[in-house]
Every structure is written in C-alpha cells, then in structure tokens.
Design an enzyme around this catalytic site. Structure first.
Site, mmCIF file in Angstrom:
data_model
loop_
_atom_site.group_PDB
_atom_site.id
_atom_site.type_symbol
_atom_site.label_atom_id
_atom_site.label_comp_id
_atom_site.label_asym_id
_atom_site.label_seq_id
_atom_site.Cartn_x
_atom_site.Cartn_y
_atom_site.Cartn_z
ATOM 1 N N LYS A 258 21.702 -20.552 16.377
ATOM 2 C CA LYS A 258 21.335 -21.808 16.331
ATOM 3 C C LYS A 258 20.280 -22.330 15.137
ATOM 4 O O LYS A 258 20.285 -23.103 14.564
ATOM 5 C CB LYS A 258 21.284 -22.730 17.465
ATOM 6 C CG LYS A 258 22.546 -22.671 18.277
ATOM 7 C CD LYS A 258 21.906 -23.727 19.535
ATOM 8 C CE LYS A 258 22.976 -24.047 20.307
ATOM 9 N NZ LYS A 258 22.898 -24.911 21.474
ATOM 10 N N ASP B 66 23.776 -31.465 20.397
ATOM 11 C CA ASP B 66 23.287 -31.341 21.834
ATOM 12 C C ASP B 66 22.703 -32.584 22.715
ATOM 13 O O ASP B 66 23.374 -32.715 23.845
ATOM 14 C CB ASP B 66 22.597 -29.787 21.940
ATOM 15 C CG ASP B 66 23.161 -28.509 21.886
ATOM 16 O OD1 ASP B 66 24.378 -28.359 22.314
ATOM 17 O OD2 ASP B 66 22.531 -27.580 21.433
HETATM 18 N N1 LIG Z 1 25.966 -28.076 28.732
HETATM 19 C C1 LIG Z 1 25.741 -27.953 27.408
HETATM 20 O O1 LIG Z 1 26.661 -28.734 26.694
HETATM 21 C C2 LIG Z 1 24.806 -26.930 26.636
HETATM 22 C C3 LIG Z 1 24.445 -26.892 25.327
HETATM 23 C C4 LIG Z 1 23.595 -26.001 24.778
HETATM 24 C C5 LIG Z 1 22.880 -25.246 25.683
HETATM 25 N N2 LIG Z 1 23.162 -24.947 26.968
HETATM 26 C C6 LIG Z 1 22.608 -24.062 28.032
HETATM 27 O O2 LIG Z 1 21.334 -24.339 28.060
HETATM 28 C C7 LIG Z 1 20.590 -23.094 28.350
HETATM 29 C C8 LIG Z 1 19.282 -22.665 26.933
HETATM 30 O O3 LIG Z 1 20.095 -22.584 25.610
HETATM 31 P P1 LIG Z 1 19.175 -22.672 24.306
HETATM 32 O O4 LIG Z 1 20.241 -22.616 23.233
HETATM 33 O O5 LIG Z 1 18.023 -23.602 24.440
HETATM 34 O O6 LIG Z 1 18.490 -21.148 24.794
HETATM 35 P P2 LIG Z 1 17.067 -20.615 24.073
HETATM 36 O O7 LIG Z 1 16.742 -21.272 22.786
HETATM 37 O O8 LIG Z 1 17.253 -19.183 23.922
HETATM 38 O O9 LIG Z 1 16.128 -21.210 25.155
HETATM 39 C C9 LIG Z 1 16.147 -20.670 26.265
HETATM 40 C C10 LIG Z 1 15.040 -21.376 27.073
HETATM 41 O O10 LIG Z 1 14.779 -21.036 28.579
HETATM 42 C C11 LIG Z 1 13.503 -20.522 28.790
HETATM 43 N N3 LIG Z 1 13.592 -19.306 29.572
HETATM 44 C C12 LIG Z 1 14.367 -18.127 29.468
HETATM 45 N N4 LIG Z 1 14.248 -17.445 30.291
HETATM 46 C C13 LIG Z 1 13.169 -17.660 30.995
HETATM 47 C C14 LIG Z 1 12.635 -17.287 32.262
HETATM 48 N N5 LIG Z 1 12.730 -16.060 32.691
HETATM 49 N N6 LIG Z 1 11.448 -18.077 32.814
HETATM 50 C C15 LIG Z 1 11.229 -19.205 32.194
HETATM 51 N N7 LIG Z 1 12.007 -19.621 31.160
HETATM 52 C C16 LIG Z 1 13.068 -19.056 30.546
HETATM 53 C C17 LIG Z 1 13.020 -20.068 27.406
HETATM 54 O O11 LIG Z 1 11.566 -20.194 27.526
HETATM 55 P P3 LIG Z 1 10.623 -19.451 26.472
HETATM 56 O O12 LIG Z 1 10.408 -20.368 25.275
HETATM 57 O O13 LIG Z 1 9.388 -19.177 26.962
HETATM 58 O O14 LIG Z 1 11.449 -18.230 26.184
HETATM 59 C C18 LIG Z 1 13.685 -21.584 26.848
HETATM 60 O O15 LIG Z 1 12.919 -22.789 26.998
HETATM 61 C C19 LIG Z 1 21.581 -21.965 28.082
HETATM 62 O O16 LIG Z 1 21.926 -21.797 29.410
HETATM 63 C C20 LIG Z 1 22.856 -22.534 27.470
HETATM 64 O O17 LIG Z 1 24.021 -22.078 27.864
HETATM 65 C C21 LIG Z 1 24.271 -26.134 27.571
#
Ligand SMILES: NC(=O)c1ccc[n+]([C@@H]2O[C@H](COP(=O)([O-])OP(=O)(O)OC[C@H]3O[C@@H](n4cnc5c(N)ncnc54)[C@H](OP(=O)(O)O)[C@@H]3O)[C@@H](O)[C@H]2O)c1
Length: 267
Positions: free
Chosen positions: A75, A112
């Site tokens: 992204k 999103d």
């Molecule tokens: N429902 C929907 O339409 C939709 C749309 C988009 C995404 N999602 C879901 O949203 C989630 C996040 O996606 P994203 O694109 O934002 O991913 P991303 O950019 O990789 O961000 C991941 C987030 O999770 C945190 N995180 C990951 N592992 C962690 C841990 N062990 N402890 C604490 N925090 C942790 C990260 O914190 P740090 O910054 O500290 O690494 C960051 O805030 C995923 O599950 C994705 O499938 C859903």
C-alpha cells in the site's frame, strides 16, 4: 450473470498482495460489481515486493484491466510507482485501489477509512461527537484516523506499538482537522465511547496479545475490529461478553465496495 463465463469482454481488476492466501475481498467486489450488470471479475495475484514495479508497469499495458486493489505489503511502496494520487491517498500516504484509465494512466486512491465510516453508518452508528480510541497507526490505521476526523468525532486518541508512527499520525490529523481533539494514548479504553482495533493483532494464526486492555472495556462502548479473519476476533468476543455493540471487519470491507466501484468508473 454466470460467473463461470470469463471472456475477452470481461473487465478485469487485479488485487496484488503478498502473501495472498488471506485475501477474501475478491469475491465480495466481484459479486458487488457484477450485481450492477458489469461483466467483471477481480482476481488475486501474488506479487512479491521485488516485482511490484514490474507488475504496476504491466498493469499499464493490460488494456482489459480496469485497475487493481493493493494490500499488505504494497500500500505504501506503490505510491511512487503511480502517475497520479487522489488528494485523499496523498494525505493518508497509502493506496488501496488503483484505477487504470484507457490510456494506461494509473491513479491511486485509499478508501479503507471511508469504508469504515460507511460501514458504521450502514450499521446505524453515528460517529459525530464520539470519543474514540484508535489502536494502530499502520496503513489501515492512518486511513481510519483521517476518516474518523472527517466524520466529526469529538476526540481521537491514537495508540500504536511504535510511538513515533502514532505521534506522526496525531500531528498530521490535527493539522488537517484542527476542530478535532487528537492526542496519543495507550491501551486503556476507560472513558471512551468507541474502541477501534486497526492493528493486525487478532488475525488468524497470530497470537501476539490483545490490542487493548480487555479489562477496561465496558457495556456502553462500541467496539470495532477491522481484522476480517476470524470474523469474531478475541477482542470482539470479549466485547460481546461485556455487552458492547460490535462492528466487524467485514462491515468495513463492505462499506468500501460502492466507493471502489465509483472510483473504478464502473457505476
Ligand atoms: N476490514 C477491512 O476492510 C480492512 C482493510 C484494510 C486492512 N485490514 C486489516 O487491518 C490490519 C492492519 O492492516 P494494515 O494494512 O494497517 O497493516 P500494517 O500497515 O502492517 O500495520 C499493522 C499495524 O499493526 C500493529 N502491530 C502489528 N503487530 C503488532 C504487535 N505484535 N503488537 C502491537 N502492534 C502490532 C502495527 O504496529 P507498529 O506500527 O508498531 O508495527 C501497525 O499499527 C490487518 O489485519 C488487515 O488485514 C482490514
């Protein structure tokens, strides 16, 4: 329309991801756009980071493609590879849909967060005036933060494992929406009207803990989790046990469908 008939007339949308096995949105967007009469299919493609630039360039030449979705981990890296960004994608700093114009020009948008707000509205949740704790400042968290501010929440408190990312998000949302109180927070949900998990904690196969202190949830709260698999995450189960109102990741994804359709020019 018979979904088995994919021909040279079919408009194709790709969805680039790595890994790809968790992707579930392709079926929903295919069904949604076909339901309005378009001969359309969305196809997941497994593209590694090292091939993203080549895949985006190939998309320019794929004349029967209307565009592509992009998800983890593309992204943000996709931004400099595109010809144009919507103002929303530029502000958020990430893209989840790319439109391919007939001349091959590629434009990126990010729906999103708007999908989250629309999903909440479709569930009858009025976000205006709420005090919201947002967990996560990754790609989706950033998008949800701007959309919550745009929707008129009274207070937005952002918590993230990497505090620098939370601080950067607090500062850019405050600059864009000076009328919203925005500050950094922790994982204590006491006193909030709504808690939103936008981290990947709770995803199937991960057992890294909970995004928020579950003991601080109370029955008067709305608890949203944007994670889609499992449908009811441990956070949502705990919230249900406390009597909270729930909002599911699927509702956010469904909220994006009409926005994506309009962006792709398939209305
Ligand atoms: N429902 C929907 O339409 C939709 C749309 C988009 C995404 N999602 C879901 O949203 C989630 C996040 O996606 P994203 O694109 O934002 O991913 P991303 O950019 O990789 O961000 C991941 C987030 O999770 C945190 N995180 C990951 N592992 C962690 C841990 N062990 N402890 C604490 N925090 C942790 C990260 O914190 P740090 O910054 O500290 O690494 C960051 O805030 C995923 O599950 C994705 O499938 C859903």
């Amino acid at each position: 329309m018979d979904t088995r008939r994919i021909t040279g007339q079919t408009k194709i949308m790709l969805l680039m991801a790595d890994p790809v096995s968790h992707v579930v949105g392709t079926e929903a967007i295919t069904a949604f756009i076909r339901a309005s009469g378009h001969d359309f299919i969305c196809v997941p493609v497994h593209v590694g980071a090292q091939h993203l630039a080549a895949a985006i360039d190939a998309l320019r030449g794929f004349r029967n493609c209307v565009g592509s979705g992009v998800t983890i981990p593309h992204k943000i890296p996709v931004l400099p590879l595109l010809d144009e960004l919507t103002a929303r994608a530029r502000t958020i700093g990430s893209v989840n849909y790319i439109r391919r114009d007939p001349d091959g020009k590629l434009t990126g948008d990010n729906v999103d967060g708007s999908g989250f707000v629309r999903g909440a509205a479709e569930a009858g949740i009025e976000l205006g005036g709420l005090r919201v704790l947002l967990l996560g400042a990754g790609g989706a968290g950033r998008s949800v933060a701007f959309a919550l501010a745009e929707a008129g929440v009274a207070e937005l408190v952002i918590s993230n494992r990497n505090q620098g990312k939370a601080l950067a998000l607090v500062s850019s949302v405050s600059a864009a929406y000076p009328g919203v109180r925005v500050r950094i927070g922790d994982t204590d949900a006491s006193g909030f009207d709504m808690v939103v998990n936008a981290t990947s904690l709770g995803m199937a196969g991960k057992d890294d803990g909970d995004p928020v202190d579950l003991a601080t949830l109370s029955s008067d709260m709305i608890v949203a989790d944007i994670v889609m698999r499992p449908e009811k995450t441990r956070l949502l189960q705990a919230a249900e046990d406390k009597g909270c109102r729930l909002l599911f990741g699927r509702q956010m994804m469904d909220g994006q469908l009409a926005l994506a359709q309009a962006f792709l020019g398939l209305t």
